[in-house]
Design a protein around this motif. Structure first.
Motif, mmCIF file in Angstrom:
data_model
loop_
_atom_site.group_PDB
_atom_site.id
_atom_site.type_symbol
_atom_site.label_atom_id
_atom_site.label_comp_id
_atom_site.label_asym_id
_atom_site.label_seq_id
_atom_site.Cartn_x
_atom_site.Cartn_y
_atom_site.Cartn_z
ATOM 1 N N TRP A 22 2.104 -22.216 -6.309
ATOM 2 C CA TRP A 22 3.067 -21.113 -6.313
ATOM 3 C C TRP A 22 2.403 -19.814 -5.864
ATOM 4 C CZ3 TRP A 22 2.480 -16.692 -9.112
ATOM 5 C CH2 TRP A 22 1.561 -16.709 -10.153
ATOM 6 N N ILE A 23 1.120 -19.639 -6.164
ATOM 7 C CA ILE A 23 0.407 -18.425 -5.754
ATOM 8 C C ILE A 23 0.329 -18.366 -4.235
ATOM 9 C CG2 ILE A 23 -1.795 -17.179 -5.831
ATOM 10 C CD1 ILE A 23 -2.225 -18.447 -8.621
ATOM 11 N N LEU A 24 -0.035 -19.469 -3.617
ATOM 12 C CA LEU A 24 -0.101 -19.514 -2.160
ATOM 13 C C LEU A 24 1.270 -19.211 -1.554
ATOM 14 C CD1 LEU A 24 -1.535 -20.085 0.524
ATOM 15 C CD2 LEU A 24 -0.989 -22.515 0.172
ATOM 16 N N MET A 29 4.474 -15.111 1.453
ATOM 17 C CA MET A 29 5.738 -14.402 1.653
ATOM 18 C C MET A 29 5.561 -12.881 1.576
ATOM 19 S SD MET A 29 8.623 -16.861 -0.130
ATOM 20 C CE MET A 29 8.326 -16.181 -1.721
ATOM 21 N N SER A 30 4.401 -12.426 1.126
ATOM 22 C CA SER A 30 4.157 -10.986 1.016
ATOM 23 C C SER A 30 3.712 -10.419 2.366
ATOM 24 C CB SER A 30 3.068 -10.716 -0.023
ATOM 25 O OG SER A 30 1.798 -11.125 0.472
ATOM 26 N N ASP A 31 3.818 -9.111 2.521
ATOM 27 C CA ASP A 31 3.338 -8.462 3.741
ATOM 28 C C ASP A 31 1.849 -8.708 3.942
ATOM 29 O OD1 ASP A 31 5.840 -7.474 4.324
ATOM 30 O OD2 ASP A 31 5.462 -5.498 3.462
ATOM 31 N N GLU A 32 1.079 -8.581 2.869
ATOM 32 C CA GLU A 32 -0.368 -8.796 2.946
ATOM 33 C C GLU A 32 -0.671 -10.222 3.399
ATOM 34 O OE1 GLU A 32 -4.591 -8.061 2.301
ATOM 35 O OE2 GLU A 32 -2.896 -6.750 2.672
ATOM 36 N N GLY A 33 0.003 -11.185 2.826
ATOM 37 C CA GLY A 33 -0.215 -12.576 3.189
ATOM 38 C C GLY A 33 0.161 -12.869 4.628
ATOM 39 N N LEU A 52 -0.024 -10.014 -9.295
ATOM 40 C CA LEU A 52 -0.143 -8.630 -9.720
ATOM 41 C C LEU A 52 -0.940 -7.790 -8.736
ATOM 42 C CD1 LEU A 52 -0.984 -9.147 -13.507
ATOM 43 C CD2 LEU A 52 1.262 -8.799 -12.446
ATOM 44 N N LEU A 53 -1.947 -8.414 -8.127
ATOM 45 C CA LEU A 53 -2.856 -7.651 -7.282
ATOM 46 C C LEU A 53 -3.623 -8.592 -6.376
ATOM 47 C CD1 LEU A 53 -4.149 -4.806 -6.836
ATOM 48 C CD2 LEU A 53 -5.783 -5.409 -8.597
#
Length: 77
Positions: A22-24, A29-33, A52-53
């Motif tokens: 789930w973390i991956l 899906m995040s901008d950073e990822g 969280l960070l």
């Protein structure tokens, strides 16, 4: 912890343990990822099914991740 054989495998599902998948998914899906997902070393603090960070590099660990771990655990000096 995820320790793939090389950096190109860091974002591959088979490199991640099932309980952390789930973390991956959330990270990608995040901008950073999406923009910098393969930058390593990468540190991620996750809790209650939420990221969280995230930070990269030795300075990211020292300046961002470690202080947050200390704050979350009540061990800050």
């Amino acid at each position: 912890m995820v320790h793939p054989a090389n950096g190109s495998l860091i974002l591959k599902e088979e490199s991640w343990p099932q309980e952390a998948m789930w973390i991956l998914t959330e990270f990608l899906m995040s901008d950073e990822g999406a923009q910098r997902g393969n930058v390593t070393p990468r540190f991620i603090i996750a809790r209650d099914q939420k990221i969280l960070l995230t930070a990269t590099g030795n300075n990211g660990w020292k300046d961002t991740i470690w202080p947050r771990i200390q704050a979350l655990t009540g061990t800050a000096a």
